[in-house]
Design a protein around this motif. Structure first.
Motif, PDB file in Angstrom:
ATOM      1  N   LEU B 536       0.873  -1.171   0.000  1.00  0.00           N
ATOM      2  CA  LEU B 536       0.000   0.000   0.000  1.00  0.00           C
ATOM      3  C   LEU B 536       0.916   1.228   0.000  1.00  0.00           C
ATOM      4  CD1 LEU B 536      -3.147   0.472   0.229  1.00  0.00           C
ATOM      5  CD2 LEU B 536      -2.653   1.219   2.554  1.00  0.00           C
ATOM      6  N   TYR B 579       1.573  -2.339   5.118  1.00  0.00           N
ATOM      7  CA  TYR B 579       0.304  -2.908   4.660  1.00  0.00           C
ATOM      8  C   TYR B 579       0.458  -3.356   3.212  1.00  0.00           C
ATOM      9  CZ  TYR B 579      -1.530   0.245   8.344  1.00  0.00           C
ATOM     10  OH  TYR B 579      -1.769   0.926   9.506  1.00  0.00           O
ATOM     11  N   ALA B 581      -1.488  -4.169  -0.509  1.00  0.00           N
ATOM     12  CA  ALA B 581      -2.692  -3.736  -1.222  1.00  0.00           C
ATOM     13  C   ALA B 581      -3.829  -4.693  -0.860  1.00  0.00           C
ATOM     14  CB  ALA B 581      -2.438  -3.730  -2.723  1.00  0.00           C
ATOM     15  N   THR B 582      -5.045  -4.285  -1.161  1.00  0.00           N
ATOM     16  CA  THR B 582      -6.220  -5.068  -0.773  1.00  0.00           C
ATOM     17  C   THR B 582      -6.577  -6.100  -1.842  1.00  0.00           C
ATOM     18  OG1 THR B 582      -7.030  -3.149   0.422  1.00  0.00           O
ATOM     19  CG2 THR B 582      -8.650  -4.845  -0.093  1.00  0.00           C
ATOM     20  N   ARG B 608      -3.373   4.844   5.985  1.00  0.00           N
ATOM     21  CA  ARG B 608      -3.881   3.637   5.337  1.00  0.00           C
ATOM     22  C   ARG B 608      -5.256   3.887   4.724  1.00  0.00           C
ATOM     23  NH1 ARG B 608      -7.439  -0.011   7.056  1.00  0.00           N
ATOM     24  NH2 ARG B 608      -7.326   0.295   9.311  1.00  0.00           N
ATOM     25  N   GLN B 612      -6.202   3.513   0.849  1.00  0.00           N
ATOM     26  CA  GLN B 612      -7.206   2.539   0.416  1.00  0.00           C
ATOM     27  C   GLN B 612      -8.359   3.226  -0.303  1.00  0.00           C
ATOM     28  OE1 GLN B 612      -7.818   0.597   4.191  1.00  0.00           O
ATOM     29  NE2 GLN B 612      -6.422  -1.081   3.671  1.00  0.00           N
ATOM     30  N   GLU B 615      -7.096   3.720  -3.652  1.00  0.00           N
ATOM     31  CA  GLU B 615      -7.014   2.399  -4.293  1.00  0.00           C
ATOM     32  C   GLU B 615      -8.406   1.956  -4.742  1.00  0.00           C
ATOM     33  OE1 GLU B 615      -6.170  -0.763  -1.477  1.00  0.00           O
ATOM     34  OE2 GLU B 615      -4.712  -1.652  -2.823  1.00  0.00           O
TER      35      GLU B 615
END
Lengths: 618, 618
Positions: B536, B579, B581-582, B608, B612, B615
């Motif tokens: 991230l 972190y 990426a998701t 974060r 996100q 993202e």
């Protein structure tokens, strides 16, 4: 007045916040440090973006726990200050907010604090930066604006001034008396926030419940008037920590915010004038807003439907007659009864709900002026197709999506547009049991509630009364009445629960309604029943409870029950009313006020909500 | 213990509330009058329904402002009382709640109040009804339970007793000392409510923020223990005014409520035993719950995905190795690194999100007992298909939909079920940089948050720590850590904002995550980057702010930046983490705790959330 907004008020990325503030029309912004820290744009890029958008970066904030500290900690404060000043130079911002100390404050000696501020001022001066010292309401030692201002005067440094924040002043129950005597050159910045009066700890109140000016209970006109009097001409900036704003559409919130400042400026100019002052003398509250056009009466209510027959049946059952069809729009009909006009427009494409309350019309003295004021208050105009020789109705879109129109008074109360329906003026007179629109109840999405209050206040000069909560089978409904002076126009706003388990907010589960006034509700009910009206059912338990609660004559209650009427009373009089079943997301109420009853039958709302819940199949 | 619940706790119609209370397993209910008034069922029909459902109607409530009134008003109170008694006779309820006077109280003489209560008792006696007198915390004259109880003793009437309500006692900061000495025959009813400690006016606090026992801060074990000691054997009833419960699924809320009483009974039995008492001596807190099985360690984490390759790539990048495929379920793989086991199950039918956190496994001393306790606490069991010779894992469904499994300790920490994946015990040992699961963060729908806290408390013996709020670009995220004693299992619960403008709560916008512990996060990050992990992104502004905030060595910060690491510290130590990426609605965090750092990097959460949000394309 130079308008500004702190980025913490808005949702989204810093870049989105800046675009929204510029798009709404703000002059500048306050950069809230956490927004910058999480941004992938460098300070230089943000500076460029601001220039491109025509936004000034009025302040960088906050610098926390930097002064009032132990002498051995102070060098670290100055180190942190230098880092911020360097960043601000890159960003091109020249005012830094210095909060009174909350966590690490050990100095309680004003002279010593002033010395730290003076030293900090020397450091800031190296970078061409001004320090605006603000008393937080929960500051350890300094929590009162007069105290902060005394320390600023003690510091006596050209780079050290005061930041006034309305929340920190009014939340303590303090006044702004004396602001008018301040040296305007020592007030470096002004932050405005309104808030509802809540009894809770001031930190939670501050962090979650601030609202824009005009949406709460603080007397910001008083503050702005005194700032005007003292000669303050700097930015007036919104700093609102609000849970809803943080998640709402950023463009909407920015418009709502700028509307609040324009309204406040206008209110303040009026107050200055009323007090014999000249709003034009100083630059703070120059305003070109025309005076509000308070609605003198309802002009019309418009229902939009793809089930025309069901709507006209309902209107006929309630005693309305067809006045005619619009001469150039054959999908539009007008129905009248006495002074009440209901426009019905057929919309075969309505997909979400078959029938809804689409528009409200108000009669005002000068519709053009009302429309101009609405435009200056950033309302979105609604255009309706019309022929050159037809009446122009100016309309705006309310935050809940309802269209609001400003119409002229017309001839003996009959508006000119009615002629376009081929109606004679005489048609309206005969046999009308309905005597007017008592109120219209609008459902509000929770996240736009505060915006709606300010919208109706600033555009229509309606005033909020105290709010109450009504329990329904799927949650509490908050209700607040907006009313014109003289009570001719009353709009209760309802905020329904979020219907956690039932998907999104649904208009059918929490329908809106039009309440019609009459002087003989029994006659209206009897006629309606004869014509086959579907009444909302009222349970027998309700009538038994009525007898117990009010010690009413059982025969009177039996009469109420036979007509499906509900009952309430207050110290001024009595209230008899009934509700129809719901069509789409709208229903009709018919009310009779006996004596000076001032309420809206709120004790009966749970009966209605329960019946509608069953009707809706909840 | 006879369990009861006031209908005001539940959503829906009175009939739905009754069915839900019976279905959950309550012995009885309190009928809240407004629920009856809006019901189309007659009192006789409701009595029949209750009999059919096996529910006792333990109380009718409330009777407001009936006593403490002026002598000339009292006859009207008695008239109202008679009406209620007649209704109660039809309903078959024999206890009426009489609240201390709020609005119309003029008597401040205990003897005179007692006389009114005695007269009311005579009237109630004609109907065979008992009056339970309760001190409301905001009562005009009587607002303290000891005061109410003294007046009851003065009244000295067999039909007049006390109703104790924990909210009205604890909200005033009062204690329950002395309850154990009360005559149990004079305590007619007990109402329990828990609540978080809030600094706000007690009426709003009471009307909106009550929660079930175990979901707030009140010491209800103390109250129940003293009631037990005095010999009280009547109903213990929940009376919770809660905005969320009012709109949540009624069956769920009823189960949550009964779970709270079973848990409280169990806690109280323990406390009585600890104090040398015999819980079995009196009937109040008999309980057959086995002791909770506190998780000694994580057993596994399960990800469910229709993008298997993306998940296994992520695991490989983080250093995990494939232990094997399940011998009878070939869509299920196990990946291990050191003591960490991640089960990946392929689910081609996953439609909402491609990848999600499906299950958490815990190692406990006695899995069978844990499952039995969970069943007694009304948890829904989860069944997994298995062959006769495979390990039985008992699972339950948490309120947020995550499956929780109880597994045995296994051999040297390696669980028996791992053998079903064909893994040797030795496979796990070599080259592991990851040393354990640090914590697992679960997203909670706001309306089930309190339920989740009680669920994890009562089933897993986890304890909540204080909650905090983190600002993200689309709203505030509330976060609270649930942890086991000894800190081996930590589950931060996150409640995301309702995303007003973005449709319903979305797991992808607020993903859950698994945080892996290691002792060299730089090594983990370096390996992961070499293997192509998508980190991230962390903005440069963050690193510049780090230097300013913590006075860190710029070289150290450059090192952090080069590895994409975030940093925090507290008075005990330091925290370095990154972190990924998701994937779908889950991501992974890798953390290194240096020294005794106790936090979870909350100051970095906004970084974060902002990344996100970008993202996710927010």
């Amino acid at each position: 007045m130079r308008t500004s907004i702190a980025t913490v008020c808005l949702s989204g990325t810093l870049e989105e916040k800046m675009r929204a503030a510029a798009s709404a029309g703000f002059d500048g912004i306050e950069v809230f440090e956490p927004d910058l820290v999480v941004s992938p744009s460098s300070p230089e890029q943000l500076r460029e973006l601001a220039a491109e958008l025509g936004l000034s970066l009025d302040m960088y904030q906050p610098f926390r726990d930097g002064v009032e500290v132990a002498p051995e900690t102070f060098p670290d404060s100055l180190r942190r200050l230098r880092a911020k000043c360097e960043l601000m130079n890159r960003l091109g911002t020249t005012v830094l907010l210095v909060c009174s100390n909350v966590a690490t404050g050990v100095l309680d000696d004003d002279q010593a604090i002033a010395e730290q501020l003076r030293t900090a001022g020397d450091v800031a001066d190296e970078y061409g930066i001004d320090l605006a010292y603000e008393a937080l309401a929960w500051g350890a030692h300094v929590n009162d604006w007069r105290h902060a201002h005394r320390i600023v005067e003690l510091a006596d440094h050209p780079r050290v001034g005061t930041c006034l924040d309305s929340f920190h002043i009014f939340s303590r129950g303090d006044t702004v008396a004396g602001v008018e005597k301040c040296d305007p050159d020592k007030i470096f910045f002004v932050q405005l926030a309104d808030a509802p009066l809540l009894q809770q700890d001031v930190l939670s109140w501050s962090r979650h419940h601030r609202v824009f000016p005009g949406e709460g209970d603080f007397d910001l006109v008083d503050l702005l008037g005194r700032l005007h009097e003292c000669g303050y001409a700097g930015p007036v900036s919104l700093e609102i920590f609000n849970d809803s704003f943080r998640q709402a559409d950023v463009y909407r919130t920015a418009v709502d915010g700028l509307r609040s400042l324009r309204w406040l400026e206008d209110q303040t100019a009026d107050a200055v004038r009323d007090a014999g002052g000249e709003p034009e003398r100083e630059p703070l509250v120059l305003t070109d807003l025309p005076a509000p056009q308070t609605p003198d009466d309802w002009d019309f209510v418009e229902l939009r439907t793809r089930e025309l027959g069901r709507v006209t049946r309902l209107l006929h059952q309630l005693g309305f007659s067809l006045a005619g069809h619009h001469r150039s729009k054959d999908s539009v009909q007008a129905w009248t009864q006495g002074p009440v006009r209901i426009v019905v427009s057929e919309d075969p494409g309505a997909t979400v709900q078959p029938t809804r309350l689409a528009a409200l019309g108000f009669q005002v003295a000068d519709p053009d002026l009302a429309a101009y004021r609405a435009e200056r208050l950033l309302a979105r105009a609604v255009d309706r197709a019309q022929q050159p020789d037809e009446t122009v109705l100016h309309g705006v879109l309310a935050p809940d999506g309802t269209e609001l129109f400003f119409g002229p008074h017309g001839n003996h109360g009959v508006p000119p547009w009615l002629g376009e329906f081929g109606a004679d003026q005489d048609d309206a007179a005969s046999g009308a049991l309905i005597t007017g629109v008592d109120h219209v109840n609008l459902a509000q999405p929770w996240q736009h509630y505060d915006e709606a209050v300010l919208f109706l206040t600033s555009l229509l000069n309606l005033h909020p009364t105290s709010s109450q909560e009504v329990a329904g089978p799927s949650g509490l409904v908050r209700s607040q009445v907006m009313r014109s002076e003289g009570n001719t126009v009353r709009i209760p706003l309802n905020v329904a629960p979020m219907a956690a388990e039932q998907g999104a907010f649904t208009g059918a589960a929490y329908p809106e309604h039009v309440a019609l006034a009459c002087s003989d509700v029994v006659a209206v009910a009897r006629r309606a029943r004869r014509r086959g009206l579907a009444f909302l059912p009222v349970p027998r338990n309700y009538y038994e409870d009525l007898v117990a609660r009010f010690d009413l004559d059982p025969e009177f209650v039996a009469e109420l029950e036979s007509h499906g009427l509900l009952y309430d009373r207050d110290e001024h009089g009595e209230f008899l009313h009934f509700y129809t079943a719901t069509l789409g997301e709208v229903f009709v109420e018919v009310v009779e006020r006996r004596g000076g009853y001032e309420g809206f039958g709120a004790p009966n709302a749970p009966v209605r909500l329960a019946a509608q819940y069953r009707e809706f199949g909840g």
